[in-house]
Design a protein around this motif. Structure first.
Motif, PDB file in Angstrom:
ATOM      1  N   ASP A  36       0.828  -1.213   0.000  1.00  0.00           N
ATOM      2  CA  ASP A  36       0.000   0.000   0.000  1.00  0.00           C
ATOM      3  C   ASP A  36       0.861   1.262   0.000  1.00  0.00           C
ATOM      4  O   ASP A  36       0.537   2.241  -0.675  1.00  0.00           O
ATOM      5  CB  ASP A  36      -0.946  -0.001   1.195  1.00  0.00           C
ATOM      6  CG  ASP A  36      -1.946  -1.144   1.151  1.00  0.00           C
ATOM      7  OD1 ASP A  36      -2.277  -1.608   0.036  1.00  0.00           O
ATOM      8  OD2 ASP A  36      -2.389  -1.581   2.230  1.00  0.00           O
ATOM      9  N   LEU A  37       1.965   1.238   0.763  1.00  0.00           N
ATOM     10  CA  LEU A  37       2.858   2.393   0.778  1.00  0.00           C
ATOM     11  C   LEU A  37       3.537   2.549  -0.583  1.00  0.00           C
ATOM     12  O   LEU A  37       3.694   3.673  -1.074  1.00  0.00           O
ATOM     13  CB  LEU A  37       3.904   2.255   1.885  1.00  0.00           C
ATOM     14  CG  LEU A  37       4.823   3.454   2.076  1.00  0.00           C
ATOM     15  CD1 LEU A  37       4.028   4.707   2.432  1.00  0.00           C
ATOM     16  CD2 LEU A  37       5.868   3.154   3.138  1.00  0.00           C
ATOM     17  N   HIS A  38       3.899   1.450  -1.212  1.00  0.00           N
ATOM     18  CA  HIS A  38       4.489   1.500  -2.553  1.00  0.00           C
ATOM     19  C   HIS A  38       3.515   2.116  -3.543  1.00  0.00           C
ATOM     20  O   HIS A  38       3.883   2.995  -4.335  1.00  0.00           O
ATOM     21  CB  HIS A  38       4.907   0.087  -3.003  1.00  0.00           C
ATOM     22  CG  HIS A  38       5.470   0.062  -4.376  1.00  0.00           C
ATOM     23  ND1 HIS A  38       4.772  -0.441  -5.452  1.00  0.00           N
ATOM     24  CD2 HIS A  38       6.660   0.500  -4.866  1.00  0.00           C
ATOM     25  CE1 HIS A  38       5.504  -0.322  -6.538  1.00  0.00           C
ATOM     26  NE2 HIS A  38       6.651   0.241  -6.219  1.00  0.00           N
ATOM     27  N   LYS A  39       2.262   1.679  -3.481  1.00  0.00           N
ATOM     28  CA  LYS A  39       1.239   2.229  -4.379  1.00  0.00           C
ATOM     29  C   LYS A  39       1.087   3.735  -4.157  1.00  0.00           C
ATOM     30  O   LYS A  39       1.016   4.516  -5.107  1.00  0.00           O
ATOM     31  CB  LYS A  39      -0.093   1.520  -4.138  1.00  0.00           C
ATOM     32  CG  LYS A  39      -1.214   2.010  -5.020  1.00  0.00           C
ATOM     33  CD  LYS A  39      -2.502   1.271  -4.726  1.00  0.00           C
ATOM     34  CE  LYS A  39      -3.642   1.849  -5.569  1.00  0.00           C
ATOM     35  NZ  LYS A  39      -4.929   1.281  -5.219  1.00  0.00           N
ATOM     36  N   GLN A  40       1.057   4.164  -2.896  1.00  0.00           N
ATOM     37  CA  GLN A  40       0.936   5.587  -2.578  1.00  0.00           C
ATOM     38  C   GLN A  40       2.146   6.356  -3.111  1.00  0.00           C
ATOM     39  O   GLN A  40       2.005   7.455  -3.655  1.00  0.00           O
ATOM     40  CB  GLN A  40       0.799   5.777  -1.061  1.00  0.00           C
ATOM     41  CG  GLN A  40       0.646   7.228  -0.655  1.00  0.00           C
ATOM     42  CD  GLN A  40       0.598   7.410   0.859  1.00  0.00           C
ATOM     43  OE1 GLN A  40       0.599   6.449   1.628  1.00  0.00           O
ATOM     44  NE2 GLN A  40       0.579   8.666   1.278  1.00  0.00           N
ATOM     45  N   ALA A  41       3.330   5.778  -2.956  1.00  0.00           N
ATOM     46  CA  ALA A  41       4.546   6.440  -3.438  1.00  0.00           C
ATOM     47  C   ALA A  41       4.492   6.631  -4.948  1.00  0.00           C
ATOM     48  O   ALA A  41       4.772   7.726  -5.454  1.00  0.00           O
ATOM     49  CB  ALA A  41       5.776   5.629  -3.040  1.00  0.00           C
TER      50      ALA A  41
END
Length: 128
Positions: A32-37
């Motif tokens: 999820d953090l990767h997607k947000q980044a």
């Protein structure tokens, strides 16, 4: 914050730290953090996100929550506290402080001590 934790403030670490720590307490999976980044235009690989999250954890900035078998969550609130896990949406929320007590813990084996107790209360929508 990164310098104080002994971490070199690279561009990617700074961008991920900003996403993690500028909001209120977060419970986030690496994916999820990767997607947000990526959505925020931060050029970072999923492997780098995982490595950074583990580096932040080792530095004491995050806490790992192993809630669902293949999905690990990282918590920006490193204090001892408990969690709700919403099975329908995979959301993690803090149990409000002071609403849960843990009694009658077993005596740990000789030479060991209890470091902390993690309780996860699994929730789902009411069945009709």
């Amino acid at each position: 914050m990164l310098n104080a934790a002994g971490l070199r403030p690279t561009r990617q670490r700074l961008a991920l730290a900003e996403m993690l720590f500028l909001e209120e307490d977060r419970h986030v999976a690496a994916e999820d953090l990767h997607k947000q980044a990526v959505e925020n235009g931060v050029p970072v690989s999923l492997a780098t996100v995982y490595n950074t999250l583990h580096q932040f954890t080792e530095a004491g900035l995050l806490r790992i929550l192993a809630i669902e078998g293949q999905r690990t969550y990282f918590d920006t609130n490193t204090s001892d506290h408990h969690h709700y896990f919403v099975q329908d949406s995979n959301d993690v929320m803090d149990v409000p402080d002071g609403t849960l007590t843990v009694d009658n813990l077993p005596v740990p084996p000789e030479g060991m001590e209890i470091a902390n107790v993690d309780i996860v209360i699994r929730l789902r929508k009411k069945q009709r």
